[in-house]
Design a protein around this motif. Structure first.
Motif, PDB file in Angstrom:
ATOM      1  N   THR A  11       7.043 -38.385  -2.106  1.00 54.15           N
ATOM      2  CA  THR A  11       7.223 -39.468  -1.109  1.00 54.15           C
ATOM      3  C   THR A  11       6.129 -40.638  -1.684  1.00 54.15           C
ATOM      4  N   THR A  13       5.467 -45.343  -1.030  1.00 55.27           N
ATOM      5  CA  THR A  13       5.556 -46.276  -0.355  1.00 55.27           C
ATOM      6  C   THR A  13       6.313 -47.407  -0.896  1.00 55.27           C
ATOM      7  N   SER A  83      15.104 -44.531  -1.570  1.00 54.59           N
ATOM      8  CA  SER A  83      15.166 -42.987  -0.842  1.00 54.59           C
ATOM      9  C   SER A  83      16.423 -42.225  -1.151  1.00 54.59           C
ATOM     10  N   SER A 106       8.669 -44.788   2.056  1.00 57.23           N
ATOM     11  CA  SER A 106       8.308 -45.336   3.524  1.00 57.23           C
ATOM     12  C   SER A 106       7.707 -46.727   3.423  1.00 57.23           C
TER      13      SER A 106
END
Lengths: 107, 116
Positions: A11, A13, A83, A106
């Motif tokens: 993951t 940002t 993503s 995210s």
């Protein structure tokens, strides 16, 4: 047999930098490829390395060390659309894929 | 224009049936492939054809039979379908590697096969 390892998930940002690693142990080596696959879609070609070093293509770079059986894909200035699953593949001569790294970007 | 096309996009069938998936590429490539991607997203090569000749045949049950009527088409016929055949099947094509060895494979949109 052929063994290509990548992390299962990562993951990050939006706007950040992420590095996806790939290690391989294969019976032959004739180039290493990175493909991107969005959910429900076909894989699309991102990069190719056959010599040691860094190949840069816009926001994406790929590195190869043949002596270490190691590659990474570097994604800069991450965007939400990045993503996806990132597949490392070694041409052995057939293209042999790792299981892919699912990257979630995210806000 | 679609570069690599596959039909059908979705295929739902009963165990024991025989089905075919078709693939066509309009890129003028010499080499075509069939891949299987299982539920865990693991993409594995099944077959490769170069100019209608089989060049790679991985360990695939002989219920799977590829056929290449010409270099733009590579079809996959599956006999006696089993539950474990449920997967996404991707066709791909490529040209021979360039001087640097780069050989981009172009994938079709995939055929989602569900065996009940």
């Amino acid at each position: 047999g052929q063994n290509i390892d990548q992390p299962t998930e990562m993951t990050a940002t939006e706007g950040a930098i992420v590095q996806i690693n790939c290690t391989y142990q294969t019976s032959g080596f004739n180039g290493l490829f990175w493909y991107q696959q969005h959910a429900g879609e076909a894989p699309t070609f991102l990069s190719y390395n056959v010599l040691d070093g860094l190949e840069e293509k816009g926001r994406f770079s790929s590195f190869l060390s043949r002596s270490k059986g190691y590659s990474y894909l570097l994604l800069k200035e991450l965007q939400m659309k990045d993503s996806a699953s990132y597949l490392c593949a070694v041409r052995v001569p057939a293209l042999t894929f790792g299981k892919g790294t699912m990257l979630l970007v995210s806000p | 224009d679609t570069a690599v096309s596959q039909t059908p996009k979705y295929l739902v069938t009963q165990m024991g049936n025989d089905k075919s998936i078709k693939c066509e590429q309009n890129l003028g490539h010499d080499t075509m492939y069939w891949y299987k991607q299982d539920s865990k997203k693991f993409l594995k090569i099944m077959f490769s054809y170069n100019n209608k000749e089989l060049i790679i045949n991985e360990t695939v049950p002989n219920r799977f039979s590829p056929k290449s009527p010409d270099k733009a088409h590579l079809n996959l016929h599956i006999n006696s379908l089993e539950l474990g055949d449920s997967a996404v099947y991707f066709c791909a094509s490529s040209q021979p590697p360039d001087l640097a060895g780069e050989e981009t494979q172009y994938f079709g949109p995939g055929t989602r096969l569900l065996v009940l």
